[in-house]
Design a protein around this motif. Structure first.
Motif, mmCIF file in Angstrom:
data_model
loop_
_atom_site.group_PDB
_atom_site.id
_atom_site.type_symbol
_atom_site.label_atom_id
_atom_site.label_comp_id
_atom_site.label_asym_id
_atom_site.label_seq_id
_atom_site.Cartn_x
_atom_site.Cartn_y
_atom_site.Cartn_z
ATOM 1 N N ALA A 340 1.544 81.030 91.906
ATOM 2 C CA ALA A 340 0.380 80.126 91.752
ATOM 3 C C ALA A 340 -0.864 81.403 92.147
ATOM 4 C CB ALA A 340 0.058 78.855 92.643
ATOM 5 N N ASP A 341 -1.523 80.764 91.474
ATOM 6 C CA ASP A 341 -3.068 80.833 91.284
ATOM 7 C C ASP A 341 -3.529 81.438 92.740
ATOM 8 O OD1 ASP A 341 -5.482 82.051 90.637
ATOM 9 O OD2 ASP A 341 -6.044 80.703 89.304
ATOM 10 N N PRO A 342 -4.042 83.215 92.943
ATOM 11 C CA PRO A 342 -4.062 82.956 94.733
ATOM 12 C C PRO A 342 -5.682 82.937 94.567
ATOM 13 C CG PRO A 342 -2.577 84.693 93.494
ATOM 14 C CD PRO A 342 -2.928 83.945 92.919
ATOM 15 N N ARG A 343 -6.338 82.967 93.653
ATOM 16 C CA ARG A 343 -7.799 82.418 93.326
ATOM 17 C C ARG A 343 -8.391 81.006 93.723
ATOM 18 N NH1 ARG A 343 -9.444 83.466 86.953
ATOM 19 N NH2 ARG A 343 -7.269 82.220 87.227
ATOM 20 N N ALA A 344 -6.920 80.235 93.624
ATOM 21 C CA ALA A 344 -7.056 78.916 94.216
ATOM 22 C C ALA A 344 -7.065 78.713 95.400
ATOM 23 C CB ALA A 344 -6.522 77.916 93.429
ATOM 24 N N ASP A 345 -5.930 79.081 95.848
ATOM 25 C CA ASP A 345 -5.224 78.939 97.790
ATOM 26 C C ASP A 345 -5.072 79.823 97.607
ATOM 27 O OD1 ASP A 345 -4.329 78.603 99.071
ATOM 28 O OD2 ASP A 345 -3.659 76.707 98.820
ATOM 29 N N VAL A 346 -5.515 81.171 98.301
ATOM 30 C CA VAL A 346 -5.211 82.591 98.945
ATOM 31 C C VAL A 346 -3.825 82.260 99.459
ATOM 32 C CG1 VAL A 346 -7.581 83.108 98.675
ATOM 33 C CG2 VAL A 346 -7.265 82.723 101.007
ATOM 34 N N ARG A 347 -3.303 81.534 100.292
ATOM 35 C CA ARG A 347 -2.535 81.687 101.012
ATOM 36 C C ARG A 347 -1.036 81.919 99.816
ATOM 37 N NH1 ARG A 347 -2.998 75.913 103.630
ATOM 38 N NH2 ARG A 347 -3.430 75.063 101.903
ATOM 39 N N VAL A 348 -1.010 81.968 99.218
ATOM 40 C CA VAL A 348 -0.312 82.157 98.045
ATOM 41 C C VAL A 348 -0.108 83.955 98.545
ATOM 42 C CG1 VAL A 348 0.336 82.599 95.424
ATOM 43 C CG2 VAL A 348 -0.761 80.534 96.282
ATOM 44 N N LEU A 349 -0.690 84.684 98.146
ATOM 45 C CA LEU A 349 -0.909 86.027 98.419
ATOM 46 C C LEU A 349 0.721 86.345 99.553
ATOM 47 C CD1 LEU A 349 -4.450 87.379 98.878
ATOM 48 C CD2 LEU A 349 -2.510 87.175 97.264
ATOM 49 N N ALA A 350 0.332 85.390 100.340
ATOM 50 C CA ALA A 350 2.049 86.108 101.955
ATOM 51 C C ALA A 350 2.740 85.525 101.573
ATOM 52 C CB ALA A 350 1.454 84.567 103.019
ATOM 53 N N ALA A 351 3.195 85.066 99.961
ATOM 54 C CA ALA A 351 3.927 84.722 99.415
ATOM 55 C C ALA A 351 4.335 85.829 97.975
ATOM 56 C CB ALA A 351 5.264 83.401 99.460
ATOM 57 N N PRO A 352 4.683 87.051 98.410
ATOM 58 C CA PRO A 352 5.196 87.385 96.506
ATOM 59 C C PRO A 352 5.921 87.173 95.982
ATOM 60 C CG PRO A 352 4.275 89.499 97.913
ATOM 61 C CD PRO A 352 4.630 88.150 99.068
ATOM 62 N N ARG A 353 6.451 86.567 94.633
ATOM 63 C CA ARG A 353 8.146 86.669 93.897
ATOM 64 C C ARG A 353 8.277 88.010 93.822
ATOM 65 N NH1 ARG A 353 7.640 82.701 88.408
ATOM 66 N NH2 ARG A 353 7.748 81.472 89.926
ATOM 67 N N ARG A 354 7.180 88.976 93.313
ATOM 68 C CA ARG A 354 7.922 90.419 93.035
ATOM 69 C C ARG A 354 6.671 91.225 93.006
ATOM 70 N NH1 ARG A 354 12.020 87.939 92.889
ATOM 71 N NH2 ARG A 354 13.455 87.289 90.895
ATOM 72 N N VAL A 355 6.928 92.672 93.653
ATOM 73 C CA VAL A 355 6.194 93.678 93.631
ATOM 74 C C VAL A 355 6.981 94.346 92.786
ATOM 75 C CG1 VAL A 355 5.536 94.859 95.432
ATOM 76 C CG2 VAL A 355 6.541 92.544 96.243
ATOM 77 N N VAL A 356 6.055 95.046 92.177
ATOM 78 C CA VAL A 356 6.152 96.099 91.092
ATOM 79 C C VAL A 356 5.125 97.493 91.432
ATOM 80 C CG1 VAL A 356 6.378 96.876 88.575
ATOM 81 C CG2 VAL A 356 6.918 94.775 89.197
ATOM 82 N N LEU A 357 5.942 98.368 91.790
ATOM 83 C CA LEU A 357 5.926 99.861 92.252
ATOM 84 C C LEU A 357 6.218 100.898 91.539
ATOM 85 C CD1 LEU A 357 3.713 101.378 94.690
ATOM 86 C CD2 LEU A 357 5.889 101.463 95.892
ATOM 87 N N ARG A 358 5.071 101.581 90.809
ATOM 88 C CA ARG A 358 5.541 102.435 89.906
ATOM 89 C C ARG A 358 5.617 102.631 88.499
ATOM 90 N NH1 ARG A 358 5.053 105.280 95.275
ATOM 91 N NH2 ARG A 358 2.450 105.814 95.581
ATOM 92 N N GLY A 359 6.136 100.947 88.617
ATOM 93 C CA GLY A 359 7.185 100.417 86.765
ATOM 94 C C GLY A 359 7.657 100.371 87.768
ATOM 95 N N HIS A 360 8.543 100.055 88.559
ATOM 96 C CA HIS A 360 9.773 100.251 89.147
ATOM 97 C C HIS A 360 9.867 98.709 90.191
ATOM 98 C CE1 HIS A 360 12.013 103.841 87.562
ATOM 99 N NE2 HIS A 360 10.827 103.694 88.393
ATOM 100 N N VAL A 361 10.626 97.220 89.960
ATOM 101 C CA VAL A 361 10.643 96.465 90.635
ATOM 102 C C VAL A 361 11.555 96.651 91.937
ATOM 103 C CG1 VAL A 361 11.372 93.622 91.328
ATOM 104 C CG2 VAL A 361 10.685 94.748 88.531
ATOM 105 N N VAL A 362 10.544 96.517 92.892
ATOM 106 C CA VAL A 362 10.888 97.081 94.502
ATOM 107 C C VAL A 362 11.383 96.451 95.359
ATOM 108 C CG1 VAL A 362 9.921 99.736 94.179
ATOM 109 C CG2 VAL A 362 9.054 97.427 94.922
ATOM 110 N N GLU A 363 10.431 94.577 95.194
ATOM 111 C CA GLU A 363 10.567 93.855 95.893
ATOM 112 C C GLU A 363 11.386 92.774 95.064
ATOM 113 O OE1 GLU A 363 10.349 93.888 99.593
ATOM 114 O OE2 GLU A 363 9.718 95.460 99.724
#
Length: 363
Positions: A340-363
Motif C-alpha cells: 500500500a501507499d506508505p505516504r498514507a500510512d508509514v506503518r506499511v514500511l515495516a512489511a516490504p513485499r519485495r526488495v530489489v538491490l542493484r537490479g536483483h530481487v533479494v527479498e
C-alpha cells in the motif's frame, strides 16, 4: 534474476513525493522508464515502489562491546536489507567493513570512519580517544579513510561534574571542521546535551546526531546554517532505562537524561517547523538491533512530522542529502515494493513485499 532478465515493476512508482508513475523496468541492473524492445525473461513485481530506504545513523561491524567479526557484520547488513534499508551512513565504526563494497547483495555503506572522542569520554572500544591538540590530525586521518564524513563525539558525561558536558574547546572544533572541509568531508557529531551545540554549529558542522539538547534559541541557528539533525528517536527511547542505572552515582546526569527524553518529540517537531533538515537514523549496532528503520519513521510521525516528509527523510530527501540517486532514469535499481501507499500510512514500511538491490530481487 539473470544478468539478461528484465524486471517490470508496476502499480505505483513513487519517483518523488508527488511524482507517481505507473511502472518502471530494470534492465542491466538500472532503472528505465522506457519499455525495453524485445524484452524476454521478464519478471513482474506489483505494488507501491519507493527508493531503497536510508538509515543515516547505523553502525555495521559494531555491537555494545566494540568491533565484531565479519560474520556478525554480514548478519547486521542482511537484517537491514530485509527491512528495506539499502543505503547506510555508518556513523562511526572501529571495524573495517570495506569488504562489503565487493558484495552486490549487501547495502551500500557511506562511512564516517571511526568515532573521535575525548579520552575516557565515550563507550569503551568504540572511538579514537584523544586530547584536543590531536583533534585536527585525527579528523584528517578519518576524512581520508571515510566516504566523505567524519564523526566526532561532541559531548558525554563528565564524571567530575556528574553530568553531560562538551568534549572539545571551541578553537579545537573550528580547526578540525575546517580541516575536514578542506579535505572534502562533512562533519557530524554525537550530541545529547544543550551546551555543545552552539560552538559546533558556529564552527561549521554539517550535521548533529540525536540533537536532544536542541532548544528554541538554537533552532534558528541550525536553520540558518542548514545543519541537519538525525534524531534517532528509537535510541532516545532508551534514556529512561539509562537514567535509572545512573540514579545513585550520577543523579544530576540521570535527571538531565530524563528531561531530554520527555521533550524529545517537541524538540524534533520544533526543528522541523523551523526548516531544519531532519533525516532517519536508528543508531543500530550499539545496543540497538538492526532493521528498525520503519520504527524510526513512525517515531518521526509521532513527533508531528507529516507522513510524506517522514518518508522523504528515509528516501528521496535522504538520498539527495547523501549524494545518491533515487528512482531516476539510469540509476542503479535499488528499490522496495510495498502492498500500500506508505505516504498514507508509514506503518506499511515495516512489511516490504519485495526488495530489489542493484537490479536483483533479494527479498
Amino acid at each position: 534474476m539473470s544478468d539478461h532478465a528484465v524486471l517490470h515493476v508496476k502499480g505505483r512508482v513513487l519517483a518523488g513525493p508527488e511524482d507517481v508513475r505507473d511502472e518502471l523496468w530494470v534492465v542491466g541492473g538500472r532503472i528505465s522508464y522506457d519499455r525495453p524492445a524485445g524484452a524476454r525473461d521478464v519478471r513482474t513485481v506489483e505494488g507501491w515502489a519507493l527508493p531503497g530506504l536510508v538509515d543515516a545513523h547505523c553502525h555495521v561491524g559494531l555491537d555494545a562491546h566494540g568491533p565484531v567479526d565479519a560474520a556478525t557484520a554480514e548478519k547486521q547488513a542482511l537484517t537491514d536489507r530485509g527491512a528495506g534499508t539499502l543505503l547506510i551512513r555508518d556513523a562511526g565504526s572501529p571495524s573495517d567493513t570495506r569488504w562489503i563494497d565487493d558484495r552486490d547483495d549487501l547495502p551500500e555503506i557511506v562511512r564516517a570512519g571511526r568515532h573521535i572522542a575525548r579520552t575516557r569520554r565515550y563507550i569503551r572500544n568504540y572511538a579514537w580517544e584523544i586530547e584536543p591538540e590531536d583533534l585536527v590530525a585525527y579528523v584528517a586521518q578519518e576524512a581520508r579513510r571515510g566516504d566523505g564524513w567524519v564523526k566526532l563525539v561532541g559531548d558525554w558525561i563528565d564524571r567530575g561534574l556528574g553530568d553531560l558536558a562538551p568534549c572539545w574547546p571551541r578553537e579545537a572544533v573550528e580547526a578540525a571542521i575546517a580541516e575536514a572541509h578542506r579535505l572534502g568531508a562533512r562533519v557530524t557529531a554525537h550530541c545529547f546535551a544543550e551546551s555543545s551545540l552552539r560552538d559546533l554549529v558556529e564552527a561549521g558542522i554539517d550535521c548533529v546526531e540525536h540533537a536532544t539538547g536542541l532548544t528554541d534559541d538554537l533552532v534558528p541557528l541550525f536553520a540558518e546554517r542548514g545543519v541537519a539533525i538525525v534524531p534517532t528517536l528509537v535510541n532516545i527511547a532508551t534514556f529512561p532505562r539509562l537514567a535509572a542505572g545512573g540514579d545513585e552515582k550520577f543523579p544530576r546526569w540521570s535527571a538531565h537524561m530524563r528531561r531530554l527524553h520527555e521533550r524529545r518529540y517537541d524538540t524534533v517537531r520544533g526543528a522541523y517547523d523551523a526548516g531544519v533538515p531532519v533525516y532517519v537514523g536508528t543508531d543500530a549496532g550499539g545496543s540497538l538491533a538492526h532493521g528498525l528503520v520503519a520504527a524510526e519513521v513512525a517515531e518521526l510521525v509521532t513527533a508531528g512530522i507529516p507522513p510524506v516528509e517522514a518518508v522523504s527523510a528515509t528516501t528521496w530527501g535522504a538520498r539527495a542529502w547523501l549524494g545518491r540517486p533515487g528512482l531516476e532514469e539510469g540509476a542503479p535499481a535499488d528499490l522496495v515494493v510495498y502492498e500500500a501507499d506508505p505516504r498514507a500510512d508509514v506503518r506499511v514500511l515495516a512489511a516490504p513485499r519485495r526488495v530489489v538491490l542493484r537490479g536483483h530481487v533479494v527479498e
